[in-house]
Design an enzyme around this catalytic site. Structure first.
Site, short mmCIF file in Angstrom:
data_model
loop_
_atom_site.label_atom_id
_atom_site.label_comp_id
_atom_site.label_asym_id
_atom_site.label_seq_id
_atom_site.Cartn_x
_atom_site.Cartn_y
_atom_site.Cartn_z
N SER A 274 26.71 -35.79 87.04
CA SER A 274 27.78 -35.70 86.07
C SER A 274 27.84 -36.99 85.26
O SER A 274 27.18 -37.97 85.57
CB SER A 274 29.12 -35.47 86.76
OG SER A 274 29.59 -36.71 87.26
N LYS A 275 28.64 -36.96 84.23
CA LYS A 275 28.81 -38.09 83.32
C LYS A 275 29.21 -39.37 84.05
O LYS A 275 28.95 -40.47 83.57
CB LYS A 275 29.92 -37.77 82.31
CG LYS A 275 29.57 -36.66 81.39
CD LYS A 275 29.04 -37.23 80.08
CE LYS A 275 28.41 -36.14 79.26
NZ LYS A 275 27.20 -36.56 78.59
N ARG A 276 29.87 -39.18 85.19
CA ARG A 276 30.35 -40.35 85.93
C ARG A 276 29.23 -41.32 86.26
O ARG A 276 29.41 -42.52 86.25
CB ARG A 276 31.00 -39.92 87.25
CG ARG A 276 32.48 -39.63 87.19
CD ARG A 276 32.97 -39.12 88.54
NE ARG A 276 32.21 -37.96 88.99
CZ ARG A 276 31.33 -37.95 89.97
NH1 ARG A 276 31.09 -39.06 90.64
NH2 ARG A 276 30.67 -36.86 90.29
#
Ligand code: GLU
Length: 467
Positions: free
Chosen positions: A239-241
Site C-alpha cells: 500500500s501507499k504507506r
C-alpha cells in the site's frame, strides 16, 4: 492457447496488476499463445476513460506487447444482456424483483441472527413455480445456483474445492441493465476463446461462480491460475504507506521499464539457480504459470533500486537516453552531445533521477557551479592552494593533446615536481569543475568538459580566494 489481462480502469496500473500482465504475457510467449488486453469498464461509478488510457500507456511503457485489444467491455453491453436473457429462457437464471429495502431487511435479520446472509430465493421460487405475477418493473437477473461441489485444479494453488451450497444466487445483470463482473468476465472469456485465466488471488472466491456460469453456458472452464498476493516489507498488502504502488510512480522515480519488469517477474517466480537479471525474451523461454509460488511475494523496494542500478550500468547511453530525457528538464541536449556524459555517469546512481543529478555539472553554466560546503572545508585549504590551482590551470592549459592520458600525466608531473601527493591537486580540481566531493573519474570529467571550460572553472574557483 490464449490468455488475457483484464484490468478495471479505476486507477493507475498497480504493480500487482503489472505483474499479472507480465505473467500472462510470459506464459503466452512460452507456449506460442496469444495475449489479449481487455478493459473491464462496466462499473460506471468507478471506471474512468483516462484511467484506461493511463493503464494502456503504462503497459506500453513496460514493453508488454499484447496481440489483441484493447477491447472495452462498455462496447459490448448488448451481448451481456443477451446472454443473461438466454440463461433466463433456459431456466438457469431468473428475474428478481425484490427491492433494495427488502434485501436490506433480510441482511439485517441475518446479521442479528448471527448467520451469513444469503438471498432468500423468494423470486426463484416464484419463477420456478410459474406463478411469478410480475413481468415488468425494475428487476435484476440472478443466477440459479444449485448445491453440489465445485472443484477445479488451479495451476498455482493446486486442487481447489468449493460448495455450491454456500454460494448465493448471485446477480448477473443489474436493474440498470449493466452486467456484474461475473457475467461480463465469463461471457467475454467464452467469446474471446480464452484458454487460461491468470489473475490475482483476490479473485479466487469468484472463480466458483464463474465455473457455474461456464457450466450454464455449456462451455468448458478455462485453466485457472491465481497469483499470490504482493506484500509490502511490513508483510501487509502493498500500500501507499510503505512506498509507491503504481508503475507510473516507479517511472517517475527513475526506474527503467526493463528493470521493473525483471523485478516484478521475480515476485513469486524464479528461473532457478541464482539467476536474477534477465530479459523478458529470456524469461519467456523458461516461464510457466505452474512454477509460480503460492506463498505471497514481498516487494522489496531496495532490491528494485539495486536492480535498476544494475540495468543502468549495463545499458548503453543510446538505450538510456530516451528514458533520461524527462529527468533532464530544460537542460536536455541531443543524444550526440550527451552520449559520453551518460556513459560516464550511468554507474553513479541507482535511478535515472540520480544519474541526471550526476550529469548536472556537465550541463550547467560555469557560473552556476556551487561548491559543496563539506568537500570545500576538507579540500580547499593550505597556504599554497591558490598557487597550486594557478599552476594546475597553466599546466592543463598547455596539455597537448587534451585527452585523459595527457591531462593525467600533466597533473601527476606537476604534483611530483612540487613534492605533493596527487590528491592535493585532484580534490580541488574536482571541486572547481563539479562543485562536488565526488564525481566520475576526474580526468574523464576534465576531457568531457574540454580545455576551455576546465580553465574557466579553475579560474572561477581561484577568483574566490582574495589576494
Ligand atoms: N477486472 C478484474 C480486476 O481488475 C480482473 C478480472 C479477471 O482477471 O478475471 O481485478
Amino acid at each position: 492457447m490464449k490468455l488475457r489481462f483484464a484490468p478495471s480502469p479505476t486507477g493507475f496500473l498497480h504493480v500487482g496488476g503489472a505483474r499479472t500482465a507480465i505473467f500472462n504475457l510470459l506464459h503466452a510467449r512460452r507456449h506460442g499463445g496469444q495475449m489479449l488486453l481487455r478493459i473491464e469498464d462496466t462499473d460506471v461509478e468507478r471506471s474512468r476513460q483516462h484511467h484506461a488510457e493511463q493503464i494502456v500507456s503504462s503497459l506500453q511503457w513496460l514493453g508488454i506487447d499484447w496481440d489483441e485489444g484493447p477491447l472495452y467491455q462498455s462496447d459490448r453491453l448488448d451481448l451481456y444482456r443477451q446472454r443473461a436473457e438466454e440463461l433466463v429462457t433456459a431456466g438457469k437464471a431468473y428475474r428478481c424483483y425484490c427491492t433494495v429495502e427488502e434485501l436490506e431487511a433480510d441482511r439485517s435479520a441475518a446479521e442479528v441472527a448471527g448467520k451469513p446472509y444469503k438471498y432468500s430465493g423468494k423470486c426463484r421460487v416464484l419463477a420456478e413455480s410459474g406463478t411469478a405475477s410480475i413481468t415488468d418493473g425494475a428487476h435484476v437477473i440472478r443466477m440459479k445456483v444449485s448445491p453440489g461441489p465445485i472443484d477445479f485444479h488451479d495451476l498455482i494453488r493446486g486442487d481447489v474445492h468449493f460448495e455450491g451450497e454456500l454460494i448465493d444466487d448471485f446477480v448477473l445483470l443489474r436493474s440498470d441493465g449493466y452486467p456484474t463482473y461475473h457475467l461480463s468476465v465469463v461471457v467475454d472469456d467464452i467469446d474471446m476463446a480464452i484458454t487460461h485465466v491468470a489473475r490475482g488471488d483476490d479473485h479466487l472466491s469468484n472463480t466458483p461462480k464463474h465455473i457455474l456460469l461456464f457450466r450454464a453456458f455449456e462451455r468448458e472452464s478455462p485453466v485457472f491460475a491465481h497469483l499470490p498476493l504482493i506484500l509490502g516489507p511490513d508483510k501487509k498488502r502493498l500500500s501507499k504507506r510503505t512506498g509507491a504502488t503504481s508503475a507510473e510512480e516507479y517511472r517517475d522515480l527513475g526506474i527503467v521499464p526493463q528493470a521493473l519488469v525483471n523485478f516484478l517477474t521475480l515476485l513469486g517466480w524464479s528461473p532457478g539457480g541464482d539467476r536474477e537479471l534477465f530479459t523478458t525474451t529470456e524469461a519467456a523461454d523458461w516461464f510457466d504459470l505452474s512454477d509460480v509460488n503460492k506463498a505471497p511475494a514481498i516487494f522489496d523496494q531496495e532490491k528494485l533500486l539495486w536492480m535498476n542500478g544494475q540495468y543502468l550500468a549495463r545499458m548503453s547511453a543510446d538505450e538510456i537516453y530516451p528514458h533520461l530525457v524527462p529527468f533532464l528538464g530544460d537542460r536536455v541536449r541531443s543524444l550526440d552531445e550527451l552520449r559520453a556524459i551518460i556513459e560516464m555517469t550511468k554507474v553513479r546512481g541507482r535511478t535515472l533521477a540520480e544519474v541526471a543529478d550526476a550529469m548536472q555539472p556537465f550541463l550547467i553554466e560555469d557560473e552556476a557551479i556551487t561548491y559543496d560546503a563539506e568537500a570545500s572545508k576538507k579540500h580547499l585549504k593550505g597556504e599554497d592552494l591558490k598557487l597550486r590551482l594557478e599552476e594546475l590551470r597553466d599546466a592543463l592549459g598547455a596539455a597537448e593533446p587534451f585527452d585523459v592520458a595527457t591531462t593525467e600525466q600533466v597533473l601527476r608531473t606537476l604534483a611530483e615536481s612540487r613534492g605533493l601527493g596527487a590528491g592535493k591537486l585532484i580534490h580541488p580540481l574536482r571541486l572547481a569543475l563539479t562543485g562536488r566531493g565526488a564525481s566520475p573519474p576526474i580526468f574523464d570529467v576534465v576531457v568531457a568538459l574540454g580545455r576551455e571550460k576546465t580553465i574557466a572553472r579553475l579560474n572561477r574557483l581561484i577568483a574566490t580566494f582574495a589576494g
